[in-house]
Enzyme design. Structure first.
Site, short mmCIF file in Angstrom:
data_model
loop_
_atom_site.label_atom_id
_atom_site.label_comp_id
_atom_site.label_asym_id
_atom_site.label_seq_id
_atom_site.Cartn_x
_atom_site.Cartn_y
_atom_site.Cartn_z
CB SER A 1 -0.96 0.01 1.20
OG SER A 1 -0.23 0.03 2.42
CB SER B 1 16.30 -7.02 8.25
OG SER B 1 16.74 -6.77 9.56
CE1 TYR C 1 10.56 -1.71 12.26
CE2 TYR C 1 12.87 -1.10 12.44
CZ TYR C 1 11.78 -1.41 11.67
OH TYR C 1 11.89 -1.43 10.30
CE LYS D 1 11.79 -4.83 10.35
NZ LYS D 1 11.12 -5.50 9.20
#
Length: 329
Positions: free
Chosen positions: A47, A176, A190, A194
């Site tokens: 998107s 990543s 976060y 990752k």
């Protein structure tokens, strides 16, 4: 005749590059963009950002692209389809939320039917960011971050791998981050998600060597995408739930949550799909496990090299050695 290895193929590529210095400039420019004709590519999170840019980039390079996004119909899907129709691109938009197994199953099976078999490439791109101190991250925030950024990648890999294994070829790209190798205070979970992507991807790369399937981890730096606006939405929702006993220790960090815009970043979002397209076009056996992508800041490269050396020193001569060396040598 010596065996063909990743190292010998890379050497051949380097020799070819040296010979190319005599090629006229016009020919060099004509060769600049990889030709992805005949490749079928499914991308999640299209998107906006890297997914949206990638869908158009790969399709313009000749690939058959399945651009997936959640909550369709939506304006972004209509916009992508309008561009594809106007430019004559082989691009379809499919509904897929990486949180839902049934949507993954439906989209992957449709893409495989339309491709006439296994997909050539999966680009795991869909992800979210929720920042702030670790202590203020409640279970709702933590579970959503891991469910999207880690479990979503896992669900997608499981969906495409049976057909890829049956054919004996395929590529998986997992997006990543720099923050998958280095850590910034206040980044919430976060980095944790990752880091998990990095570990899961490397393990997968080893295990897929016997099946002829390659895995590459893309490690972008900061780019001007919609992730900043989306992150602010998640951050503001979390801020409204933080209890005073957890908030009192981090007033400055919490004040910044939900206010970052990503303004001032002049990097080109197409850097990421360009890097992926270049790797897709490389000969099998030469593709890297990791690619750091940013025009200025790639602090993780030293860590990547130490990781490579450690894996080879530790397991290079073990029973798993052929897999480790196939990925790294």
């Amino acid at each position: 005749m010596p065996p063909i290895t990743r190292r010998s193929l890379l050497a051949g590529t380097a020799a070819g590059a040296a010979l190319a210095t005599s090629v006229p400039l016009a020919a060099k420019l004509a060769q600049a963009e990889p030709d992805l004709s005949g490749k079928s590519i499914l991308i999640t999170g299209c998107s906006s950002g890297f997914g949206y840019a990638g869908a158009l980039y790969y399709a313009r390079a000749g690939a058959k692209v399945f651009a997936t996004m959640r909550n369709t119909p939506r304006p972004e899907a209509e916009e992508l389809m309008a561009i594809a129709e106007n430019e004559g691109l082989d691009l379809a938009v499919l509904r897929l939320d990486v949180l839902y197994d049934y949507e993954i199953e439906d989209a992957v099976r449709q893409a495989e039917r339309d491709s006439g078999g296994a997909l050539d490439v999966l680009v795991n791109n869909a992800g979210i960011g929720i920042t702030g101190p670790v202590e203020v991250q409640d279970m709702e925030a933590m579970q959503l971050a891991f469910d999207t950024n880690v479990f979503g990648y896992h669900r997608m890999a499981r969906a495409v791998l049976p057909a890829m294994r049956a054919r004996g070829s395929g590529q998986i790209f997992n997006i990543s981050s720099q923050l998958g190798r280095v850590i910034a205070p206040g980044a919430g979970h976060y980095s944790a998600t990752k880091f998990a992507v990095e570990a899961m991807s490397e393990q997968l790369a080893y295990e897929l060597v016997p099946h002829g399937i390659e895995v590459t981890i893309i490690e972008p730096g900061g780019y001007p995408t919609e992730i900043w606006k989306n992150r602010n939405r998640y951050n503001n929702a979390l801020k409204a739930r933080i209890s005073p006993e957890h908030a009192e220790g981090y007033p400055a960090m919490i004040a910044r949550m939900g206010t970052e815009t990503g303004d001032g970043r002049d990097t080109d979002v197409d850097d990421i799909p360009r890097a992926i397209a270049e790797i897709i076009a490389m000969p099998p056996g030469t593709r890297p496990l990791r690619r750091a992508v940013h025009p200025r800041f790639i602090p993780q490269t030293a860590i990547n090299e130490v990781s490579r050396k450690t894996q080879l020193d530790w397991l290079g001569e073990s029973a798993a050695g052929p897999w480790i060396r196939a990925v790294y040598d």
